[in-house]
Motif scaffolding. Structure first.
Motif, mmCIF file in Angstrom:
data_model
loop_
_atom_site.group_PDB
_atom_site.id
_atom_site.type_symbol
_atom_site.label_atom_id
_atom_site.label_comp_id
_atom_site.label_asym_id
_atom_site.label_seq_id
_atom_site.Cartn_x
_atom_site.Cartn_y
_atom_site.Cartn_z
ATOM 1 N N PRO A 160 -13.652 -39.563 40.124
ATOM 2 C CA PRO A 160 -15.201 -39.536 39.555
ATOM 3 C C PRO A 160 -15.966 -40.429 40.120
ATOM 4 O O PRO A 160 -17.235 -40.395 40.465
ATOM 5 N N TYR A 170 -19.062 -33.037 31.668
ATOM 6 C CA TYR A 170 -17.848 -32.883 31.106
ATOM 7 C C TYR A 170 -17.143 -31.381 31.080
ATOM 8 O O TYR A 170 -15.800 -31.233 31.561
ATOM 9 N N ASN A 180 -14.130 -30.501 33.769
ATOM 10 C CA ASN A 180 -12.641 -30.243 32.914
ATOM 11 C C ASN A 180 -12.345 -28.725 33.218
ATOM 12 O O ASN A 180 -11.256 -28.273 33.020
ATOM 13 N N PHE A 205 -9.396 -35.943 27.752
ATOM 14 C CA PHE A 205 -10.256 -36.193 28.916
ATOM 15 C C PHE A 205 -11.612 -36.692 28.963
ATOM 16 O O PHE A 205 -11.973 -37.954 29.114
ATOM 17 N N ALA A 206 -12.447 -35.866 28.052
ATOM 18 C CA ALA A 206 -13.628 -36.173 27.764
ATOM 19 C C ALA A 206 -13.874 -37.400 26.824
ATOM 20 O O ALA A 206 -14.728 -38.129 27.048
ATOM 21 N N ASP A 265 -13.409 -40.807 28.642
ATOM 22 C CA ASP A 265 -14.102 -40.993 30.249
ATOM 23 C C ASP A 265 -14.890 -42.110 30.067
ATOM 24 O O ASP A 265 -15.687 -42.513 28.816
#
Length: 275
Positions: free
Chosen positions: A118, A145, A149, A205-206, A209
């Motif tokens: 990222p 996102y 993803n 994951f989101a 972050d």
């Protein structure tokens, strides 16, 4: 003699497993317990292992100051991006499996996009978002996102859909179902465990972050991980707020995993069997 040696070996294994479990669980316990301590107990030496009185003042401060809005922002952004990524990613995966869209090379290229660090793309994205007016907005982070993803969702759902016998879909088509009805009535129910497992990981994951949220938010849609960093200062750290906010930020993920545990274990097992 042989039985006693086996019992000793088993006991040592249990003792080792318990010791490792304690080592890994202790930071979580300490985080939770700090959130219920008074400032004097937090900085006491020797450490206070259990507070004299469980108090919720540290949580009340977060609600009073409005800091808890960061958890709501994370819920909205992570939840919305997960729904969108799952919807478009599952459709794309179905196209890759059943229509051979792009052949095998396209699937490999898609998953390779998820491996981009990222930090490499965050500043070009920041400049783009400044031009588009997407900095510090819900739609900006949801869009980012979702896009970030999508490769993971497509790759995972591609494997789950490939395991569904195509004869079932062909039978439904012969019976007069449309392609969309086949998806809703055959594919989605049979890939349910994979859908839930992929959705949980996409949400996490989101939710976790940090780098995108740090660069692309200011004051309006600050997320929970970024909010926690506000409590670290050059002169002092607000440990009570850090602990309370961390607990609040853990609760939604814990609830999601607990509610979907049955599907999560089955979905991960299916993925493991496929290799």
């Amino acid at each position: 003699m042989k039985g006693r040696r086996a019992a000793t070996t088993l006991g040592l294994r249990y003792a080792g497993a318990i010791a490792v479990t304690i080592v890994f669980l202790f930071p979580i316990y300490w985080l939770f317990i700090i959130s219920f301590k008074t400032p004097d107990e937090i900085f006491a030496f020797p450490p206070v292992w259990w507070p004299a009185n469980i108090q919720f003042a540290n949580y009340a401060v977060l609600f009073k100051d409005g800091d808890v809005v960061a958890v709501w922002n994370s819920l909205v952004i992570a939840g919305s991006s997960t729904v969108l990524a799952m919807f478009f990613g599952t459709l794309a995966a179905y196209s890759l499996v059943r229509f051979r869209t792009g052949g095998d090379d396209l699937a490999i290229w898609i998953i390779s996009q998820r491996m981009i660090p990222p930090i490499v793309i965050v500043f070009p994205i920041f400049l783009l978002y400044v031009w588009l007016g997407g900095v510090d907005t819900y739609w900006g982070l949801v869009l980012l996102y979702t896009a970030f993803n999508l490769p993971y969702v497509i790759w995972m759902m591609r494997g789950y859909i490939a395991d569904i016998p195509i004869e079932l879909e062909e039978s439904a088509l012969v019976d007069g179902c449309s392609r969309w009805q086949v998806l809703m009535g055959v594919v989605f129910p049979m890939a349910r465990a994979g859908l839930f497992a992929t959705a949980v990981f996409t949400f996490v994951f989101a939710w976790n972050d940090f780098i995108f949220a740090l660069v692309l938010t200011r004051t309006e849609v600050v997320t929970y991980p970024v909010q926690v960093t506000h409590y670290f200062g050059g002169q002092s750290n607000f440990w009570a707020k850090i602990a309370a906010m961390s607990v609040l930020g853990t609760v939604p993920v814990f609830i999601a995993v607990a509610m979907l545990q049955r599907y999560l274990v089955r979905g991960i097992s299916m993925g493991a069997v496929k290799g």
